[in-house]
Design a protein around this motif. Structure first.
Motif, PDB file in Angstrom:
ATOM      1  N   PHE A 115      -0.046  -0.254  -2.131  1.00  0.00           N
ATOM      2  CA  PHE A 115      -0.054   1.139  -2.585  1.00  0.00           C
ATOM      3  C   PHE A 115       0.807   1.343  -3.816  1.00  0.00           C
ATOM      4  O   PHE A 115       0.521   2.196  -4.661  1.00  0.00           O
ATOM      5  CB  PHE A 115       0.405   2.057  -1.442  1.00  0.00           C
ATOM      6  CG  PHE A 115       1.831   1.833  -0.997  1.00  0.00           C
ATOM      7  CD1 PHE A 115       2.866   2.592  -1.510  1.00  0.00           C
ATOM      8  CD2 PHE A 115       2.128   0.856  -0.053  1.00  0.00           C
ATOM      9  CE1 PHE A 115       4.170   2.397  -1.094  1.00  0.00           C
ATOM     10  CE2 PHE A 115       3.432   0.654   0.371  1.00  0.00           C
ATOM     11  CZ  PHE A 115       4.462   1.418  -0.150  1.00  0.00           C
ATOM     12  N   LEU A 116       1.878   0.588  -3.957  1.00  0.00           N
ATOM     13  CA  LEU A 116       2.689   0.687  -5.169  1.00  0.00           C
ATOM     14  C   LEU A 116       1.930   0.171  -6.390  1.00  0.00           C
ATOM     15  O   LEU A 116       2.084   0.693  -7.494  1.00  0.00           O
ATOM     16  CB  LEU A 116       3.997  -0.083  -4.995  1.00  0.00           C
ATOM     17  CG  LEU A 116       5.015   0.504  -4.009  1.00  0.00           C
ATOM     18  CD1 LEU A 116       6.229  -0.401  -3.900  1.00  0.00           C
ATOM     19  CD2 LEU A 116       5.438   1.907  -4.445  1.00  0.00           C
ATOM     20  N   ASN A 288       6.906   6.517  -1.703  1.00  0.00           N
ATOM     21  CA  ASN A 288       5.911   6.597  -2.765  1.00  0.00           C
ATOM     22  C   ASN A 288       6.515   7.138  -4.050  1.00  0.00           C
ATOM     23  O   ASN A 288       7.634   7.674  -4.067  1.00  0.00           O
ATOM     24  CB  ASN A 288       4.743   7.483  -2.313  1.00  0.00           C
ATOM     25  CG  ASN A 288       3.866   6.795  -1.281  1.00  0.00           C
ATOM     26  OD1 ASN A 288       3.031   5.961  -1.613  1.00  0.00           O
ATOM     27  ND2 ASN A 288       4.068   7.134  -0.001  1.00  0.00           N
TER      28      ASN A 288
END
Length: 402
Positions: A115-116, A288
């Motif tokens: 996701f990064l 996030n």
């Protein structure tokens, strides 16, 4: 004293008689009209304080309708012209930035990871939006990593992506989901055990070698700090592992740690963006990245990418073909343009030979240099210069006369 009492008595007697006549309805008509007219008149303030009473202090006689009260008419004035306040001009929307058209020969940068890495790809799109020679292609899986190869097999997927896109560079960001148990050939290994780190090092080196074996530059981006102290400590240890293994296979490690911590090395939610302004870099979960955080993460990767790609990543790169040549209309006046002239044309300056083609004049005497070096003779200095000693010495007779 007597006169005063008499007058007072007479006054009250007159008032009583008038009241009696008024109440009995026998007041003369002309007096009734006069009383009604005076009834509707205002008394002055002096009458109120001095106690003066008149017949008009009493209501009109019965069966007599009171005349309508005359209300003074107000002067009609022209309505004032109201000047409407100027309406504020509607906000002008900023002109939309026209996307730069990418060249057909643009180099692809493949971004892969969890996701990064997805946020990193968004940031790199913004970083290279003005570079016509660079295209960003991102492939990310939110919950993937190198530990759960049964969930997502990154080595095989990486080979597939490289075969399809033929990238000029590969950027990797993995590891945020790898803090868990790993299944190896010898069994299950818990996180942080020696067996776990040994297998994880092997997988990182093998993954990086898939890229460098194809002679493709590899950039492995380190993990940023997290809000959880345990995750931050693990990220520090894993970054050391990434740096060692990636450099061993010929890749380059990109350290982004200082961009997401303060001067004490602690996790920050708000920090400086790429322009030095204080903005929010992380979301409320402490994991996030915000839009500004993604752009800052890409800023660390942008520098080595531009260094490796060189002019290919420059925003000044243009298409070198006939599609962007300006139209030249020379049919109107042929005298507006000049025919090209060859540099080897002798008639360029009106001569018949190129510069240096004619023989140089030959000197018959010695040059000042030759006289100085060979004969030791120095050329006489110009008259009046500091080293001009040619003045005629004065005679003794002239000196004595002075």
């Amino acid at each position: 004293m007597r006169n005063r009492v008499t007058k007072k008595t007479a006054r009250w007697g007159a008032i009583g008689a008038a009241a009696l006549v008024f109440s009995s309805g026998i007041l003369p008509p002309h007096n009734i009209a006069e009383a009604q007219e005076r009834y509707y008149q205002r008394r002055s303030i002096l009458d109120f304080f001095l106690g003066r009473r008149y017949i008009d202090d009493y209501p009109p006689a019965p069966n007599e309708s009171a005349p309508p009260r005359s209300i003074p008419k107000k002067k009609k004035t022209a309505p004032k012209a109201t000047v409407a306040a100027p309406r504020p001009a509607p906000p002008v929307a900023p002109p939309e930035e026209k996307a730069v058209e990418k060249l057909d020969t643009a180099q692809k940068i493949l971004v892969v990871g969890d996701f990064l890495a997805g946020g990193l790809g968004v940031g790199m799109d913004a970083a290279f939006q003005d570079s016509p020679g660079v295209v960003i292609e991102t492939h990310s899986n939110v919950a993937s990593g190198l530990v759960r190869d049964d969930y997502y097999d990154w080595p095989s997927q990486l080979t597939k992506f490289m075969d399809e896109s033929k990238p000029a560079m590969v950027v990797v960001l993995l590891g945020a989901n790898d803090r868990q148990q790993m299944v190896t050939d010898s069994g299950k290994e818990k996180f942080r055990t020696d067996g776990w780190f040994a297998e994880y090092q092997r997988r990182v080196a093998s993954f990086g070698k898939e890229v460098t074996a194809r002679k493709i530059p590899l950039l492995w981006v380190g993990l940023p700090a997290f809000d959880s102290p345990a995750m931050t400590a693990d990220a520090l240890q894993m970054n050391q592992l990434y740096r060692k293994q990636v450099e061993s296979v010929g890749g380059e490690f990109v350290d982004v740690w200082d961009g997401f911590v303060n001067e004490n090395g602690e996790f920050i939610v708000t920090g400086s963006d790429i322009n030095g302004q204080q903005v929010r870099l992380r979301t409320s979960d402490g994991i996030n990245l915000t839009e500004a955080g993604r752009r800052k993460l890409a800023f660390y990767v942008e520098k080595p990418v531009r260094r490796i790609l060189g002019t290919q990543a420059s925003p000044d790169l243009v298409r070198l073909d006939s599609s962007n040549v300006p139209a030249l209309d020379l049919s109107s006046n042929p005298a507006d343009h000049t025919d090209p002239i060859s540099l080897s044309d002798p008639n360029l300056d009106g001569g018949t030979a190129l510069l240096g083609g004619a023989a140089q004049p030959v000197s018959t005497g010695k040059s000042p240099r030759d006289r100085l070096v060979q004969d030791g003779e120095m050329a006489p200095p110009p008259a009046g210069r500091v080293d001009d000693y040619s003045m005629t010495p004065a005679k003794p007779a002239e000196l004595s006369a002075k």
